[in-house]
Design a protein around this motif. Structure first.
Motif, PDB file in Angstrom:
ATOM      1  N   LEU A 235      -0.409   5.248  10.821  1.00  0.00           N
ATOM      2  CA  LEU A 235       0.632   6.066  10.184  1.00  0.00           C
ATOM      3  C   LEU A 235       0.228   7.537  10.147  1.00  0.00           C
ATOM      4  N   GLN A 236      -1.036   7.779   9.893  1.00  0.00           N
ATOM      5  CA  GLN A 236      -1.529   9.153   9.854  1.00  0.00           C
ATOM      6  C   GLN A 236      -1.577   9.756  11.256  1.00  0.00           C
ATOM      7  N   MET A 237      -2.002   8.969  12.241  1.00  0.00           N
ATOM      8  CA  MET A 237      -2.127   9.478  13.613  1.00  0.00           C
ATOM      9  C   MET A 237      -0.772   9.837  14.224  1.00  0.00           C
ATOM     10  N   VAL A 238       0.287   9.129  13.831  1.00  0.00           N
ATOM     11  CA  VAL A 238       1.619   9.430  14.364  1.00  0.00           C
ATOM     12  C   VAL A 238       2.403  10.365  13.432  1.00  0.00           C
ATOM     13  N   ASN A 239       1.684  10.986  12.500  1.00  0.00           N
ATOM     14  CA  ASN A 239       2.239  12.015  11.613  1.00  0.00           C
ATOM     15  C   ASN A 239       3.353  11.531  10.682  1.00  0.00           C
ATOM     16  N   VAL A 240       3.300  10.271  10.288  1.00  0.00           N
ATOM     17  CA  VAL A 240       4.237   9.774   9.283  1.00  0.00           C
ATOM     18  C   VAL A 240       3.819  10.308   7.921  1.00  0.00           C
ATOM     19  N   ILE A 241       2.517  10.297   7.670  1.00  0.00           N
ATOM     20  CA  ILE A 241       1.954  10.736   6.401  1.00  0.00           C
ATOM     21  C   ILE A 241       0.565  11.285   6.667  1.00  0.00           C
ATOM     22  N   SER A 242       0.150  12.218   5.867  1.00  0.00           N
ATOM     23  CA  SER A 242      -1.188  12.786   5.985  1.00  0.00           C
ATOM     24  C   SER A 242      -1.902  12.607   4.651  1.00  0.00           C
ATOM     25  N   PHE A 243      -2.954  11.804   4.667  1.00  0.00           N
ATOM     26  CA  PHE A 243      -3.687  11.497   3.441  1.00  0.00           C
ATOM     27  C   PHE A 243      -4.773  12.527   3.206  1.00  0.00           C
ATOM     28  N   TYR A 244      -5.025  12.814   1.931  1.00  0.00           N
ATOM     29  CA  TYR A 244      -6.112  13.706   1.556  1.00  0.00           C
ATOM     30  C   TYR A 244      -7.279  12.853   1.080  1.00  0.00           C
ATOM     31  N   GLY A 245      -8.446  13.413   1.165  1.00  0.00           N
ATOM     32  CA  GLY A 245      -9.615  12.721   0.641  1.00  0.00           C
ATOM     33  C   GLY A 245     -10.689  12.510   1.678  1.00  0.00           C
ATOM     34  N   TRP A 246     -11.782  12.017   1.197  1.00  0.00           N
ATOM     35  CA  TRP A 246     -12.986  11.790   1.986  1.00  0.00           C
ATOM     36  C   TRP A 246     -12.740  10.669   2.983  1.00  0.00           C
ATOM     37  N   ALA A 247     -12.961  10.960   4.283  1.00  0.00           N
ATOM     38  CA  ALA A 247     -12.687   9.980   5.339  1.00  0.00           C
ATOM     39  C   ALA A 247     -13.662  10.166   6.492  1.00  0.00           C
ATOM     40  N   LEU A 248     -13.702   9.192   7.351  1.00  0.00           N
ATOM     41  CA  LEU A 248     -14.474   9.286   8.589  1.00  0.00           C
ATOM     42  C   LEU A 248     -13.536   9.764   9.697  1.00  0.00           C
ATOM     43  N   GLY A 249     -13.563  11.044   9.994  1.00  0.00           N
ATOM     44  CA  GLY A 249     -12.722  11.598  11.050  1.00  0.00           C
ATOM     45  C   GLY A 249     -11.256  11.304  10.806  1.00  0.00           C
TER      46      GLY A 249
ATOM     47  N   SER B 199       0.422  14.167   2.068  1.00  0.00           N
ATOM     48  CA  SER B 199       1.545  15.019   2.444  1.00  0.00           C
ATOM     49  C   SER B 199       2.547  14.135   3.190  1.00  0.00           C
ATOM     50  N   PHE B 200       3.784  14.178   2.740  1.00  0.00           N
ATOM     51  CA  PHE B 200       4.810  13.290   3.283  1.00  0.00           C
ATOM     52  C   PHE B 200       6.144  13.995   3.169  1.00  0.00           C
ATOM     53  N   ASP B 201       6.870  14.139   4.296  1.00  0.00           N
ATOM     54  CA  ASP B 201       8.128  14.894   4.247  1.00  0.00           C
ATOM     55  C   ASP B 201       9.339  14.070   3.818  1.00  0.00           C
ATOM     56  N   GLY B 202       9.210  12.764   3.765  1.00  0.00           N
ATOM     57  CA  GLY B 202      10.298  11.930   3.279  1.00  0.00           C
ATOM     58  C   GLY B 202      11.489  11.807   4.209  1.00  0.00           C
ATOM     59  N   SER B 203      11.309  12.155   5.485  1.00  0.00           N
ATOM     60  CA  SER B 203      12.413  12.008   6.435  1.00  0.00           C
ATOM     61  C   SER B 203      12.741  10.528   6.608  1.00  0.00           C
ATOM     62  N   LEU B 204      13.953  10.257   7.054  1.00  0.00           N
ATOM     63  CA  LEU B 204      14.390   8.872   7.238  1.00  0.00           C
ATOM     64  C   LEU B 204      13.480   8.122   8.215  1.00  0.00           C
ATOM     65  N   ILE B 205      13.050   8.777   9.255  1.00  0.00           N
ATOM     66  CA  ILE B 205      12.164   8.134  10.243  1.00  0.00           C
ATOM     67  C   ILE B 205      10.834   7.776   9.598  1.00  0.00           C
ATOM     68  N   ASN B 206      10.270   8.696   8.807  1.00  0.00           N
ATOM     69  CA  ASN B 206       8.979   8.429   8.174  1.00  0.00           C
ATOM     70  C   ASN B 206       9.086   7.356   7.088  1.00  0.00           C
ATOM     71  N   VAL B 207      10.149   7.386   6.310  1.00  0.00           N
ATOM     72  CA  VAL B 207      10.363   6.338   5.311  1.00  0.00           C
ATOM     73  C   VAL B 207      10.541   4.996   6.029  1.00  0.00           C
TER      74      VAL B 207
ATOM     75  N   TYR C 278       3.856   5.027  -1.513  1.00  0.00           N
ATOM     76  CA  TYR C 278       3.323   6.148  -0.729  1.00  0.00           C
ATOM     77  C   TYR C 278       4.007   7.454  -1.132  1.00  0.00           C
ATOM     78  N   TYR C 279       5.293   7.394  -1.374  1.00  0.00           N
ATOM     79  CA  TYR C 279       6.023   8.582  -1.813  1.00  0.00           C
ATOM     80  C   TYR C 279       5.478   9.076  -3.152  1.00  0.00           C
ATOM     81  N   ALA C 280       5.256   8.146  -4.075  1.00  0.00           N
ATOM     82  CA  ALA C 280       4.711   8.524  -5.389  1.00  0.00           C
ATOM     83  C   ALA C 280       3.335   9.149  -5.234  1.00  0.00           C
ATOM     84  N   GLY C 281       2.487   8.556  -4.415  1.00  0.00           N
ATOM     85  CA  GLY C 281       1.162   9.114  -4.187  1.00  0.00           C
ATOM     86  C   GLY C 281       1.220  10.513  -3.605  1.00  0.00           C
ATOM     87  N   ALA C 282       2.149  10.728  -2.681  1.00  0.00           N
ATOM     88  CA  ALA C 282       2.309  12.062  -2.090  1.00  0.00           C
ATOM     89  C   ALA C 282       2.817  13.054  -3.129  1.00  0.00           C
ATOM     90  N   GLN C 283       3.766  12.630  -3.950  1.00  0.00           N
ATOM     91  CA  GLN C 283       4.296  13.517  -4.987  1.00  0.00           C
ATOM     92  C   GLN C 283       3.220  13.904  -6.003  1.00  0.00           C
TER      93      GLN C 283
END
Length: 174
Positions: free
Chosen positions: A68-82, A137-145, A127-132
């Motif tokens: 989901l992150q790689m196809v730009n549906v949502i971008s998560f914040y926080g400590w990650a491996l790459g 980061s989540f734009d809430g577009s119909l495609i991403n939802v 996911y929407y609540a977490g982004a809010q």
């Protein structure tokens, strides 16, 4: 009471992780999640089955959230491996799995299509609540939802099915 504690534990972990991102307390949130997971396993009637389900959910979640992150549906914040989803999400998948034989065990008694409907509705909301609240980061577009809904429409019944396969409940318990 056990079911209530299980549900409360997951909800407090969710809030700790989400708030931890915004407040710079991600490490304490991760520690809290690990403590909850260890406590759950130490009191579980079938700890190895719980651990197996948690591992299945972890792999499922890391793959789903990373994609989901790689196809730009949502971008998560926080400590990650790459480019992989962050560790706090890993812990939420583990802890979510630990609800499937406790506070959410009722899902195992329902047809899987109802779990798919629940995933379709509640997955994107979470996911929407977490982004809010600042964890993504989540734009809430119909495609991403729709992508989130489809992901959870598949993931939730899959995990419920796996829980059902891994656990045998004595009559009267669940």
């Amino acid at each position: 009471m056990r079911l209530f504690i299980n549900a409360l534990g997951f909800q407090t972990a969710w809030w700790a992780c989400i708030a931890g991102i915004g407040l710079g307390l991600e490490i304490p949130a991760l520690v809290y999640c690990v403590v909850l997971a260890v406590l759950h396993l130490s009191f579980a009637m079938q700890p190895w089955s719980e651990a197996k389900l948690a591992a299945i959910a972890l792999v499922t979640g890391v793959l789903a959230d990373t994609l989901l992150q790689m196809v730009n549906v949502i971008s998560f914040y926080g400590w990650a491996l790459g480019p992989v989803s962050p560790f706090w999400l890993w812990m939420l998948w583990v802890l979510f799995a630990m609800t499937l034989n406790a506070s959410l065990s009722f899902l195992q008694k329902l047809p899987l299509w109802l779990s798919a409907l629940a995933g379709l509705a509640f997955g994107p909301l979470t996911y929407y609540a977490g982004a809010q609240l600042g964890a993504a980061s989540f734009d809430g577009s119909l495609i991403n939802v729709g992508a989130l809904a489809l992901t959870w429409m598949i993931a939730l019944p899959f995990l419920v099915y796996m829980a059902k396969q891994l656990f045998t409940h004595p009559k009267g318990l669940a």
